[in-house]
Design a protein around this motif. Structure first.
Motif, PDB file in Angstrom:
ATOM      1  N   GLN A 100       0.834  -1.214   0.000  1.00 24.43           N
ATOM      2  CA  GLN A 100       0.000   0.000   0.000  1.00 24.43           C
ATOM      3  C   GLN A 100       0.866   1.260   0.000  1.00 24.43           C
ATOM      4  N   HIS A 101       1.888   1.268   0.853  1.00 22.87           N
ATOM      5  CA  HIS A 101       2.673   2.490   1.022  1.00 22.87           C
ATOM      6  C   HIS A 101       3.498   2.811  -0.227  1.00 22.87           C
ATOM      7  N   THR A 102       4.100   1.794  -0.815  1.00 20.75           N
ATOM      8  CA  THR A 102       4.875   2.050  -2.036  1.00 20.75           C
ATOM      9  C   THR A 102       3.940   2.452  -3.178  1.00 20.75           C
ATOM     10  N   TYR A 117       0.803  19.055  -7.805  1.00 20.61           N
ATOM     11  CA  TYR A 117       0.031  19.025  -6.563  1.00 20.61           C
ATOM     12  C   TYR A 117       0.785  18.246  -5.490  1.00 20.61           C
ATOM     13  N   ASP A 118       0.558  18.634  -4.241  1.00 15.37           N
ATOM     14  CA  ASP A 118       1.226  17.976  -3.117  1.00 15.37           C
ATOM     15  C   ASP A 118       0.271  17.045  -2.377  1.00 15.37           C
ATOM     16  N   ASN A 119       0.824  15.958  -1.894  1.00 17.27           N
ATOM     17  CA  ASN A 119       0.087  15.075  -0.991  1.00 17.27           C
ATOM     18  C   ASN A 119       0.215  15.674   0.408  1.00 17.27           C
ATOM     19  N   VAL A 120      -0.893  16.202   0.930  1.00 20.51           N
ATOM     20  CA  VAL A 120      -0.860  16.893   2.222  1.00 20.51           C
ATOM     21  C   VAL A 120      -1.460  16.042   3.339  1.00 20.51           C
ATOM     22  N   GLY A 121      -1.883  14.830   3.017  1.00 23.26           N
ATOM     23  CA  GLY A 121      -2.454  13.954   4.030  1.00 23.26           C
ATOM     24  C   GLY A 121      -2.412  12.510   3.567  1.00 23.26           C
ATOM     25  N   PHE A 122      -2.082  11.614   4.489  1.00 30.29           N
ATOM     26  CA  PHE A 122      -1.969  10.196   4.133  1.00 30.29           C
ATOM     27  C   PHE A 122      -2.359   9.355   5.334  1.00 30.29           C
ATOM     28  N   HIS A 123      -3.190   8.343   5.090  1.00 27.63           N
ATOM     29  CA  HIS A 123      -3.534   7.404   6.158  1.00 27.63           C
ATOM     30  C   HIS A 123      -3.542   5.989   5.600  1.00 27.63           C
ATOM     31  N   LEU A 124      -2.796   5.113   6.250  1.00 33.44           N
ATOM     32  CA  LEU A 124      -2.747   3.710   5.869  1.00 33.44           C
ATOM     33  C   LEU A 124      -3.274   2.911   7.046  1.00 33.44           C
ATOM     34  N   GLY A 125      -4.518   2.443   6.918  1.00 36.02           N
ATOM     35  CA  GLY A 125      -5.132   1.648   7.962  1.00 36.02           C
ATOM     36  C   GLY A 125      -5.251   0.193   7.565  1.00 36.02           C
ATOM     37  N   LEU A 126      -5.975  -0.558   8.370  1.00 31.12           N
ATOM     38  CA  LEU A 126      -6.120  -1.989   8.119  1.00 31.12           C
ATOM     39  C   LEU A 126      -7.047  -2.293   6.955  1.00 31.12           C
ATOM     40  N   SER A 127      -7.901  -1.332   6.574  1.00 34.62           N
ATOM     41  CA  SER A 127      -8.861  -1.612   5.504  1.00 34.62           C
ATOM     42  C   SER A 127      -8.790  -0.648   4.334  1.00 34.62           C
ATOM     43  N   GLU A 128      -8.306   0.566   4.543  1.00 31.51           N
ATOM     44  CA  GLU A 128      -8.269   1.521   3.435  1.00 31.51           C
ATOM     45  C   GLU A 128      -7.039   2.403   3.500  1.00 31.51           C
ATOM     46  N   VAL A 129      -6.728   2.996   2.352  1.00 34.15           N
ATOM     47  CA  VAL A 129      -5.615   3.930   2.235  1.00 34.15           C
ATOM     48  C   VAL A 129      -6.156   5.192   1.593  1.00 34.15           C
ATOM     49  N   THR A 130      -5.922   6.338   2.222  1.00 33.04           N
ATOM     50  CA  THR A 130      -6.388   7.602   1.655  1.00 33.04           C
ATOM     51  C   THR A 130      -5.224   8.552   1.428  1.00 33.04           C
ATOM     52  N   LYS A 212      -5.117   0.284  -7.607  1.00 34.84           N
ATOM     53  CA  LYS A 212      -6.460   0.641  -8.056  1.00 34.84           C
ATOM     54  C   LYS A 212      -7.011   1.805  -7.241  1.00 34.84           C
ATOM     55  N   ILE A 213      -7.459   2.852  -7.939  1.00 33.98           N
ATOM     56  CA  ILE A 213      -8.146   3.970  -7.290  1.00 33.98           C
ATOM     57  C   ILE A 213      -9.606   3.580  -7.112  1.00 33.98           C
ATOM     58  N   ILE A 214     -10.080   3.584  -5.875  1.00 28.56           N
ATOM     59  CA  ILE A 214     -11.430   3.144  -5.556  1.00 28.56           C
ATOM     60  C   ILE A 214     -12.429   4.291  -5.594  1.00 28.56           C
ATOM     61  N   SER A 215     -12.030   5.443  -5.054  1.00 28.39           N
ATOM     62  CA  SER A 215     -12.948   6.578  -5.024  1.00 28.39           C
ATOM     63  C   SER A 215     -12.168   7.874  -4.879  1.00 28.39           C
ATOM     64  N   VAL A 225      -8.347  10.805  -2.183  1.00 25.11           N
ATOM     65  CA  VAL A 225      -8.369   9.630  -3.051  1.00 25.11           C
ATOM     66  C   VAL A 225      -8.184   8.382  -2.186  1.00 25.11           C
ATOM     67  N   THR A 226      -9.050   7.405  -2.391  1.00 30.62           N
ATOM     68  CA  THR A 226      -8.940   6.125  -1.694  1.00 30.62           C
ATOM     69  C   THR A 226      -8.407   5.089  -2.669  1.00 30.62           C
ATOM     70  N   ILE A 227      -7.382   4.342  -2.253  1.00 28.47           N
ATOM     71  CA  ILE A 227      -6.749   3.371  -3.145  1.00 28.47           C
ATOM     72  C   ILE A 227      -6.644   2.012  -2.467  1.00 28.47           C
ATOM     73  N   LEU A 228      -6.464   0.984  -3.281  1.00 27.89           N
ATOM     74  CA  LEU A 228      -6.155  -0.359  -2.822  1.00 27.89           C
ATOM     75  C   LEU A 228      -5.018  -0.886  -3.683  1.00 27.89           C
TER      76      LEU A 228
END
Length: 387
Positions: A100-102, A117-130, A212-215, A225-228
């Protein structure tokens, strides 16, 4: 206390290790124990990523945190200070997080390269990545980035990790959310991204498998952006494939024809609802004709089948022209409950709505001439109330 030696920087694949317990302290508020080891393979919660999971001896590691380069492990029971314990990191979760992180680095690097554009926020949890970007991106732009990201995956590019000297760092152009000046860990994917990052990563992009971009949705003037990636993306595809197959079977249509089949079903359903509404309106009209005359009663109460709110209000308005008291229509049935509209040309309907609420816990409100709401009570009880 000395800094905790980070085994995950020596070898990201090492999941078993032995370490000495330097400190084990209870936490009064949580009832957990905070444990410091001389070294660890557990990656702590850091950089938007939740901590590794696993065990210290037979104790499950509940959380891992870092402060001032000291890593704290949290367990439900104590471990003896001065003793050597065996640590086991959950490799399945570690590798999933690495994928997920790479994958996030690839997407963020491409967005930065193509659009600035800059990525100003990132969260990697057990079910989703935003991922939060500071400017908006269209669906077409995101799909183009997704294609390029997967091309980078399939190219199996090496993922280089280094900690350059301050002089070398000053000559480098890299992404970073905060200003850094020493011990900066750089993760580079040649031709795709260069970013300061503290987390473990795969050794080459091919290990990600799929991005894959989910939403995507608007967020604080930009886009979230939510990805898997990797196995998460595969699992998501399998689940959605099963869903489409089940729907296509129910509709007796090929999977690729389900959108048209659903549209046709919705159109048919709308036509049936319209026809049912017309028939219900005719029935309501007849029910109104069968009511006692204004000479016989001031108030009327009518129960009918399901009817839209506009039709109910129109019918009540018609009744209030003839009847001086309360005119009430309840639409529904005893099992599902009723929607009601009550009107009057000369009385305050709000008082009646309040009494319905007190008697039946009915919900609703409105103005003096008309109130509307919902009620769950048998028709017999409601009629008795009005009588």
């Amino acid at each position: 206390m000395k800094k905790t030696h980070k085994i995950y920087y020596d070898n990201v694949h090492q999941t078993e290790f032995e370490a000495m317990v330097l400190e084990c302290a209870p936490e009064e508020k949580t009832g957990r124990y905070r444990i410091i080891l001389d070294k660890t393979a557990f990656f702590p919660e850091e950089g938007g990523q939740v901590a590794d999971a696993g065990f210290l001896d037979e104790q499950k590691v509940l959380d891992v945190q870092i402060k001032d380069d000291i890593i704290y492990h949290y367990t439900q029971a104590p471990l003896p200070e001065g003793h050597t314990v065996r640590g086991r990191v959950d490799w399945a979760q570690r590798f999933d997080f690495m994928q997920q992180h790479t994958g996030e680095h690839i997407l963020s690097g491409l967005v930065n390269t193509h659009y600035g554009y800059d990525n100003v926020g990132f969260h990697l949890g057990l079910s989703e990545v935003t991922l939060d970007f500071n400017k908006s991106l269209s669906l077409e732009q995101l799909r183009a980035i997704e294609v390029q990201a997967n091309q980078a995956v399939w190219a199996d590019l090496p993922v280089h990790v280094s900690t350059p000297s301050p002089d070398a760092l000053s000559q480098m152009t890299y992404r970073s959310k905060i200003a850094l000046d020493k011990d900066v860990r750089i993760v580079e994917i040649p031709g795709v991204d260069m970013c300061a990052c503290c987390a473990p990563h795969v050794e080459s992009t091919g290990q990600i498998g799929l991005i894959k971009i989910i939403s995507a949705q608007s967020h604080r003037g930009g886009v979230r952006v939510t990805i898997l990636c990797g196995n998460r993306a595969l699992s998501d595809y399998t689940k959605k494939q099963d869903t489409v197959s089940e729907i296509s079977a129910l509709l007796s249509a090929k999977p690729e024809d389900t959108p048209q089949a659903v549209k046709r079903l919705l159109s048919e359903n709308a036509a049936l609802k319209a026809r049912a509404g017309q028939l219900q309106a005719k029935l309501l009209s007849q029910q109104i004709k069968d009511l006692p005359s204004p000479e016989e009663t001031d108030h009327v109460v009518l129960f009918t089948g399901d009817l839209d709110s506009i039709a109910l209000r129109n019918a009540v308005n018609t009744l209030t022209k003839d009847y001086p008291g309360f005119c009430a229509i309840f639409a529904g049935d005893d099992k599902s409950g009723y929607r009601y509209v009550i009107g009057s040309a000369g009385k305050d309907c709000r008082e009646l709505a309040q009494r319905l609420g007190q008697r039946f816990q009915a919900k609703g409100g409105g103005s003096a001439p008309m109130v509307q709401g919902s009620i769950s009570a048998p028709e017999s009880d409601i009629r008795a109330f009005f009588q």
